[in-house]
Design a protein around this motif. Structure first.
Motif, PDB file in Angstrom:
ATOM      1  N   SER A   1     -23.875 -81.798   0.692  1.00  9.54           N
ATOM      2  CA  SER A   1     -23.145 -83.001   0.277  1.00  9.54           C
ATOM      3  C   SER A   1     -23.063 -83.061  -1.245  1.00  9.54           C
ATOM      4  CB  SER A   1     -23.842 -84.261   0.787  1.00  9.54           C
ATOM      5  OG  SER A   1     -23.225 -85.413   0.238  1.00  9.54           O
TER       6      SER A   1
ATOM      7  N   ASP B   1     -22.651 -85.562  -2.815  1.00  5.51           N
ATOM      8  CA  ASP B   1     -23.367 -86.781  -3.214  1.00  5.51           C
ATOM      9  C   ASP B   1     -24.741 -86.456  -3.799  1.00  5.51           C
ATOM     10  OD1 ASP B   1     -21.233 -88.314  -2.319  1.00  5.51           O
ATOM     11  OD2 ASP B   1     -22.176 -88.785  -0.387  1.00  5.51           O
TER      12      ASP B   1
ATOM     13  N   GLN C   1     -19.519 -77.831  -2.302  1.00  7.15           N
ATOM     14  CA  GLN C   1     -19.975 -78.455  -1.057  1.00  7.15           C
ATOM     15  C   GLN C   1     -19.475 -77.584   0.083  1.00  7.15           C
ATOM     16  OE1 GLN C   1     -19.490 -82.736  -0.459  1.00  7.15           O
ATOM     17  NE2 GLN C   1     -18.737 -82.315   1.604  1.00  7.15           N
TER      18      GLN C   1
END
Length: 134
Positions: free
Chosen positions: A89, A91, A115
């Motif tokens: 991810s 993130d 990713q």
């Protein structure tokens, strides 16, 4: 360190102190003055499983594993020319980047970070690199 020859110009580099490959590949290959490391995951070599604690723990362990294989090949982080980071991810980029920056210090190799849909063993982080032995 273990070294075997697969081709006159290629040598397999491995360490029993790092996790064994999870497939039909080598931990690293040396050719000339270059060392190519396969992807390192956050596997605890003592138990052969991914460490618990999320992406930060896996990143720390993967970089420890990378250090062991680099040393088996006669290199260290200061000799790394290029890394590729794979994240489950994006993130997690900031958390991973903070650990990466601490480990590499003032040395800043070229890097790609992507990713991916899935990593082996459902890992959250993987890193590979190319190091110079000159």
């Amino acid at each position: 360190m273990s070294s075997t020859t697969t081709h006159p110009s290629l040598s397999v580099v491995s360490s029993t102190n790092a996790p064994a490959a999870v497939g039909p590949y080598s931990q690293a290959i040396r050719t000339g003055n270059l060392l190519f490391l396969s992807g390192c995951l956050g596997i605890d070599p003592a138990v052969g499983k991914l460490v618990e604690g999320g992406v930060e723990a896996q990143t720390e362990q993967a970089l420890k594993n990378m250090k062991i294989v680099l040393e088996a090949g006669g290199a260290d982080f200061s000799r790394v020319a290029k890394t590729t980071v794979f994240l489950a991810s994006m993130d997690d980029f900031a958390a991973v980047n903070a650990i990466y920056a601490r480990v590499f210090g003032d040395h800043k190799p070229a890097r790609s970070c992507v990713q991916v849909a899935r990593l082996p063993l459902n890992a959250l982080f993987e890193i590979e690199c190319i190091a110079s032995l000159e």
